[in-house]
Write a protein that holds these residues in place. Structure first.
Motif, PDB file in Angstrom:
ATOM      1  N   LEU A   7       0.827  -1.206   0.000  1.00  0.00           N
ATOM      2  CA  LEU A   7       0.000   0.000   0.000  1.00  0.00           C
ATOM      3  C   LEU A   7       0.861   1.255   0.000  1.00  0.00           C
ATOM      4  N   PHE A   8       1.801   1.317   0.931  1.00  0.00           N
ATOM      5  CA  PHE A   8       2.659   2.499   1.037  1.00  0.00           C
ATOM      6  C   PHE A   8       3.432   2.714  -0.261  1.00  0.00           C
ATOM      7  N   LEU A   9       4.008   1.632  -0.786  1.00  0.00           N
ATOM      8  CA  LEU A   9       4.818   1.742  -2.004  1.00  0.00           C
ATOM      9  C   LEU A   9       3.980   2.257  -3.174  1.00  0.00           C
ATOM     10  N   THR A  10       2.754   1.753  -3.284  1.00  0.00           N
ATOM     11  CA  THR A  10       1.920   2.128  -4.428  1.00  0.00           C
ATOM     12  C   THR A  10       1.441   3.575  -4.339  1.00  0.00           C
ATOM     13  N   ILE A  11       0.921   3.965  -3.169  1.00  0.00           N
ATOM     14  CA  ILE A  11       0.464   5.351  -3.013  1.00  0.00           C
ATOM     15  C   ILE A  11       1.624   6.312  -3.252  1.00  0.00           C
ATOM     16  N   ALA A  12       2.791   5.947  -2.720  1.00  0.00           N
ATOM     17  CA  ALA A  12       3.972   6.789  -2.930  1.00  0.00           C
ATOM     18  C   ALA A  12       4.300   6.902  -4.412  1.00  0.00           C
ATOM     19  N   ALA A  13       4.219   5.781  -5.133  1.00  0.00           N
ATOM     20  CA  ALA A  13       4.547   5.799  -6.567  1.00  0.00           C
ATOM     21  C   ALA A  13       3.562   6.662  -7.344  1.00  0.00           C
ATOM     22  N   GLY A  70      -2.007  10.443 -14.303  1.00  0.00           N
ATOM     23  CA  GLY A  70      -2.297   9.344 -15.224  1.00  0.00           C
ATOM     24  C   GLY A  70      -1.480   8.116 -14.896  1.00  0.00           C
ATOM     25  N   ILE A  71      -1.822   7.031 -15.556  1.00  0.00           N
ATOM     26  CA  ILE A  71      -1.190   5.744 -15.261  1.00  0.00           C
ATOM     27  C   ILE A  71       0.244   5.701 -15.769  1.00  0.00           C
ATOM     28  N   LEU A  72       0.529   6.374 -16.883  1.00  0.00           N
ATOM     29  CA  LEU A  72       1.907   6.400 -17.369  1.00  0.00           C
ATOM     30  C   LEU A  72       2.812   7.080 -16.340  1.00  0.00           C
ATOM     31  N   ARG A  73       2.311   8.130 -15.711  1.00  0.00           N
ATOM     32  CA  ARG A  73       3.064   8.796 -14.646  1.00  0.00           C
ATOM     33  C   ARG A  73       3.294   7.844 -13.468  1.00  0.00           C
ATOM     34  N   THR A  74       2.255   7.071 -13.139  1.00  0.00           N
ATOM     35  CA  THR A  74       2.407   6.112 -12.043  1.00  0.00           C
ATOM     36  C   THR A  74       3.484   5.087 -12.371  1.00  0.00           C
ATOM     37  N   ALA A  75       3.549   4.646 -13.629  1.00  0.00           N
ATOM     38  CA  ALA A  75       4.584   3.681 -14.032  1.00  0.00           C
ATOM     39  C   ALA A  75       5.979   4.258 -13.792  1.00  0.00           C
ATOM     40  N   VAL A  76       6.144   5.551 -14.110  1.00  0.00           N
ATOM     41  CA  VAL A  76       7.442   6.199 -13.857  1.00  0.00           C
ATOM     42  C   VAL A  76       7.716   6.250 -12.348  1.00  0.00           C
ATOM     43  N   GLY A  77       6.688   6.558 -11.559  1.00  0.00           N
ATOM     44  CA  GLY A  77       6.862   6.596 -10.101  1.00  0.00           C
ATOM     45  C   GLY A  77       7.227   5.227  -9.539  1.00  0.00           C
ATOM     46  N   VAL A  78       6.605   4.182 -10.047  1.00  0.00           N
ATOM     47  CA  VAL A  78       6.931   2.824  -9.594  1.00  0.00           C
ATOM     48  C   VAL A  78       8.389   2.493  -9.905  1.00  0.00           C
ATOM     49  N   LEU A  79       8.819   2.825 -11.109  1.00  0.00           N
ATOM     50  CA  LEU A  79      10.214   2.536 -11.476  1.00  0.00           C
ATOM     51  C   LEU A  79      11.183   3.352 -10.624  1.00  0.00           C
ATOM     52  N   MET A  80      10.812   4.605 -10.302  1.00  0.00           N
ATOM     53  CA  MET A  80      11.681   5.425  -9.454  1.00  0.00           C
ATOM     54  C   MET A  80      11.888   4.772  -8.093  1.00  0.00           C
ATOM     55  N   LEU A  81      10.801   4.358  -7.453  1.00  0.00           N
ATOM     56  CA  LEU A  81      10.914   3.761  -6.120  1.00  0.00           C
ATOM     57  C   LEU A  81      11.610   2.400  -6.168  1.00  0.00           C
ATOM     58  N   THR A  82      11.324   1.623  -7.216  1.00  0.00           N
ATOM     59  CA  THR A  82      11.965   0.309  -7.329  1.00  0.00           C
ATOM     60  C   THR A  82      13.468   0.452  -7.554  1.00  0.00           C
ATOM     61  N   VAL A  83      13.836   1.391  -8.435  1.00  0.00           N
ATOM     62  CA  VAL A  83      15.266   1.639  -8.667  1.00  0.00           C
ATOM     63  C   VAL A  83      15.926   2.146  -7.389  1.00  0.00           C
ATOM     64  N   LEU A  84      15.225   3.034  -6.655  1.00  0.00           N
ATOM     65  CA  LEU A  84      15.777   3.570  -5.412  1.00  0.00           C
ATOM     66  C   LEU A  84      16.039   2.453  -4.401  1.00  0.00           C
TER      67      LEU A  84
END
Length: 343
Positions: A268-274, A288-302
């Motif tokens: 939950l925390f990871l997703t809302i943050a992304a 938008g969802i494309l922005r969320t995909a970038v946020g997910v990759l940012m947190l995963t890379v971090l």
């Protein structure tokens, strides 16, 4: 004068004719900030870990870890676009995941429905999402309270299904190895998440559900005045979010190879943050969802880069939290006058 918005189909004041201004250019450049931050993170961790960070194996690890938050993020983004929020993710993942495992071939020897275990588990998540939507829209209860309650309802269902017997392990080895197996050089888990994200992008851009989600988030009263059935479309959005959480619960159970009531813990925390870091506004109507995909990759890379750099797991949580707060402040500051605190 009024004109019809090409995106939402709603009547809006006709825009004044004027030439592009420097402020517009600044806005467009700001939209690339998340992508620039992702590239900067990759560059930093590649410099700190030149032999391991950019290796194909680590790239596949990052994509595999990004799959779950990306699937959940599709549903969460739709909900946040309407100006609401869904906190029931982890409970729905547990309920759907346990349903899937107990209806598949497992060590407990319960009913084996084969492929049909998947749609049944998805229906469990969508049903709990329907509860979220109906209680929120019909009883006028704030979404964060409703979904927080349904989180524990889902967790309770998952705990009941888990019961007192031994842990139900999936028996099919091919099924357990499917998420990490490679297709075209990429893990199946990520390919599944990419398909879900593409479907979500198509829904937000080309369907009435997506256009109305933006309209409701921009201004619910104006959307209702223009004939948008706000309550009905909010319910649709929560059902879609519930199905996404259920899909993530199924994938998480496959990755674990067993059933667990707490299979969704930490997502939950990871997703809302992304979603927020990607640039979707908590006030709704933007993102938008494309922005969320970038946020997910940012947190995963971090997270991946911090692990490779030898940072303590406790410090990783602190860094992730600090990044979230900074991202929320950066995203909300220009709109602080209209940001709604109560969701």
């Amino acid at each position: 004068m009024t004109a019809k918005d090409s995106g939402t189909g709603l009547l809006i004041p006709a825009p004044a004719q004027h030439k592009p201004t420097p402020s517009r250019h600044r806005f467009e450049l700001r939209n690339l900030g998340e992508v620039a931050a992702l590239i900067a993170l990759i560059a930093v961790f590649a410099a700190l870990n030149p032999s391991s960070f950019l290796s194909p194996d680590n790239a596949r690890t990052i994509l595999d870890h990004a799959a779950l938050p990306l699937i959940i993020g599709v549903g969460s983004t739709l909900v946040i676009l309407t100006g609401s929020i869904d906190l029931s993710v982890e409970g729905l993942m547990g309920a759907a995941g346990m349903t899937f495992v107990l209806l598949s071939a497992n060590s407990r020897g319960t009913a084996d429905l084969g492929f049909w275990a998947i749609p049944v588990a998805l229906a469990v998540g969508a049903g709990l999402g329907l509860v979220n939507g109906l209680v929120h829209t019909q009883l006028k209860v704030p979404s964060f309270i409703v979904t927080l309650g349904v989180w524990f309802v889902g967790l309770g269902i998952a705990t009941l299904l888990f019961g007192q017997a031994s842990i139900p392990f999936l028996s099919d080895q091919g099924l357990k190895s499917w998420p990490t197996s490679l297709t075209l050089g990429l893990p199946n888990s990520f390919l599944l998440a990419a398909v879900v994200a593409l479907v979500g992008i198509g829904v937000t851009r080309f369907t009435r559900l997506g256009r109305f989600a933006y309209a409701i988030g921009n201004n619910e009263e104006i959307a209702r005045a223009n004939g948008v059935p706000v309550g009905r479309y909010k319910v649709y959005v929560f059902v879609a979010a519930g199905a996404c959480s259920a899909g993530a619960g199924i994938l998480a159970s496959l990755q674990l190879g067993a059933g667990s009531a707490t299979v969704g813990t930490g997502n939950l925390f990871l997703t809302i943050a992304a979603v927020v870091i990607g640039g979707t506004s908590l006030a709704g109507g933007k993102g938008g969802i494309l922005r969320t995909a970038v946020g997910v990759l940012m947190l995963t890379v971090l997270n991946n880069g911090l692990i490779l750099s030898g940072v303590s797991p406790n410090l990783q949580s602190a860094v992730s939290g600090a990044v979230l707060i900074a991202a929320v402040l950066a995203a909300a500051w220009p709109h602080r006058s209209r940001l709604r605190i109560v969701k």
